[in-house]
Write an enzyme that holds these catalytic residues in place. Sequence first.
Site, short mmCIF file in Angstrom:
data_model
loop_
_atom_site.label_atom_id
_atom_site.label_comp_id
_atom_site.label_asym_id
_atom_site.label_seq_id
_atom_site.Cartn_x
_atom_site.Cartn_y
_atom_site.Cartn_z
N CYS A 24 -25.68 129.07 21.00
CA CYS A 24 -26.35 128.73 22.16
C CYS A 24 -25.51 128.32 23.32
O CYS A 24 -24.42 128.59 23.56
CB CYS A 24 -27.48 127.61 21.86
N ALA A 25 -25.92 127.30 24.24
CA ALA A 25 -25.19 127.04 25.31
C ALA A 25 -23.67 126.21 24.85
O ALA A 25 -22.74 126.24 25.68
CB ALA A 25 -25.81 126.06 26.39
#
Length: 691
Positions: A24-25
């Site tokens: 993810c981020a």
Amino acid sequence: MTSSAQQIVDGVGGPANIESFTHCATRLRFQLRDASKVNATAVEAVPEVMGVVPQTGDRYQVVIGGAVQTVYQEIQDLPAMQNAGSLSDADVKAAERAKGPRGRFDWLDTLFEFLSDSFRPVLGALLGASLFITFMALMASLKVIPAWNDPNVTLPAGWQFINLMWQCIFVFLPLMVAYNASKKVGADPWVGFGIMAVLMLPAFAALGDKANGGTTTTLFGTSGIPVAHIFGIPLLIRDYGSQVFPPLLMAVVLGALWKGLKKIIPDNVQLIFLPFLSMLIMIPLTAFLIGPIGIFAGAGLGSVLKSINDFSPFIFAIVIPLAYPFMVPLGLHWPINAIMLANISTLGYDFIQGPMGAWNFACFGATAGVLFLSWREGDKQMKQTATGALAAGLLGGISEPSLYGIHLRFKRIYPRMLVGCLVGGVIIGIGGGVKTSAFAFTSLLTIPVFSPTLLYAVAVLAAFFTAMSLVIVSGYKNPEPAGVPEAAVDTPADAAAAAVTGSAAYIDEAPSVEKGASVEAGAPAPIAAVSPTSAAIELASPLDGDVVALSAVPDPVFSAGTMGPGVGIIPSGNTVYSPGAGTVVMAQDTGHALGLKLDSGVEVLIHIGLDTVNLGGEGFEVHVARGDVVQEGTPLVTFDRGVIERAGYNRITPMIVTNAKKFGAIDPLVTGRIRVGTPVIAVQEKEPVPA
């Protein structure tokens, strides 16, 4: 030298233990075959790793921060990973049997990871689109153009073109989500894309026209819904632009169907018939059933939240920002993002993003407070971390760099950030709530998108400066562990001088002090002594400082004895010395951890400070390498206590016996003030088994 990517793979059990992984981020997200094989300490020792997050089932997250994409790609490029990720049917069944009761709540992680991986790849496009929306809103506020979001207003052709730059993302968002979600469930993503594309064709919408025999109906309070009649079967015609629930539901069903068809279609014709049969079944099923259900489900969830907001905008505006700091780390915000998009599609506006902005700006404000303190204290590393996180927040509306890079590392921040959330939420609640007609990341640049703009601006800025001020006033660094003598914080002048020189005088043996004995002024703090048996192996203290029980170390991996028994030492010096004669078996480049195998057979881990791997070697000078032979008192590492403290890390140093099973009782010998060379741990030889 082993790369960081290889170290992470080895730490989670090797390529054979990785069923799949994504990111993810800020985090690498592993689906493992057996989470018990993870060596958390080894993973955390990798310089790029900021922390680990075990989850239910066999899921494991490794927090990297802003470099996650680079690390992810490096892991993918490892030769050993090229064939990783495939499971036989027998392996799958064995893994499911091995899960036992712990897999009962596994569906929660599955749900949130499914939602995360369906949206994450399009976040960049959504962020870019939100800035176009902000620009249009700003131009409307300055009276350069009429209301850009009023359906009764026709903009000049040039401005219509600019408007299309963001509309394209949201109109075709269902196709993007269908692709990502289908890929997540193991189906051909382009098949998922194609299934959803049918429902978005202009010709599909035209099926409900009166010229084609279409009629209208009322359902769930919505009137005038076009109905087409396909071979006598009614088909609800809806606008699927910007909808996210229909493609998500479609992908779930497609994934199950895809796996089922693969089992019955021969391998040599799967390339043709697997996509064909999937589309043959899924296109009608999605058009007649899944699509309408998805629209009504999204509208229903939005209506529930709207009812709560309508009943009490004040309560709603307070609950949302106070809940988000706990929802985001768990991934629970993804369903809310989907509801926001559904609200805009069905209601024409969203009422959740405004209160959510109070949380985001409180988060950014806390980061600004940390940045201010790091500038004042000259903490270069934290200054860089906070600067990057603050820029990502204020300009992009991204909270993860702040959250994972700073806030979850320093427990003092959260309560102060929550006060900022509360202040912002109260202001929005008193003002009657905030709405927006477009999905926008809550940053400084998107403030004009929210209405009333002044109310929203006042609320988020109040949240920002409240959190920032509280962090600046109270500080953010973790306090020293409970039960640690105040004297441990101060370095006696003579010990400090000797530590710098590393002379023989520094290794003067401390006098033996019986438990409860009095201590003259100027002498070391009391030492509680335990008399070992004659067969015991004594390990010398590698540091000047104060010895505390291992249970006082504020890290559950150490305090619970997971790594093995030992003691914690709060250093007052700045050099680590060997606790005995032996060989160096581990010398981290970062300097924060050392492993020794002593000639007595005892294996010792010395971990200098907690989370200090994040310093990347700054403030550490390693004097030995793996394979070096050392004697008791040989200097191993010199470290800068100031660097550790300014970064907010606890300098308490666990000293652990890692092969305790090979020995008998292992007991601490002293607590309180000690000097290098003082015996601190007694290791008893294991009693021989009677013949």
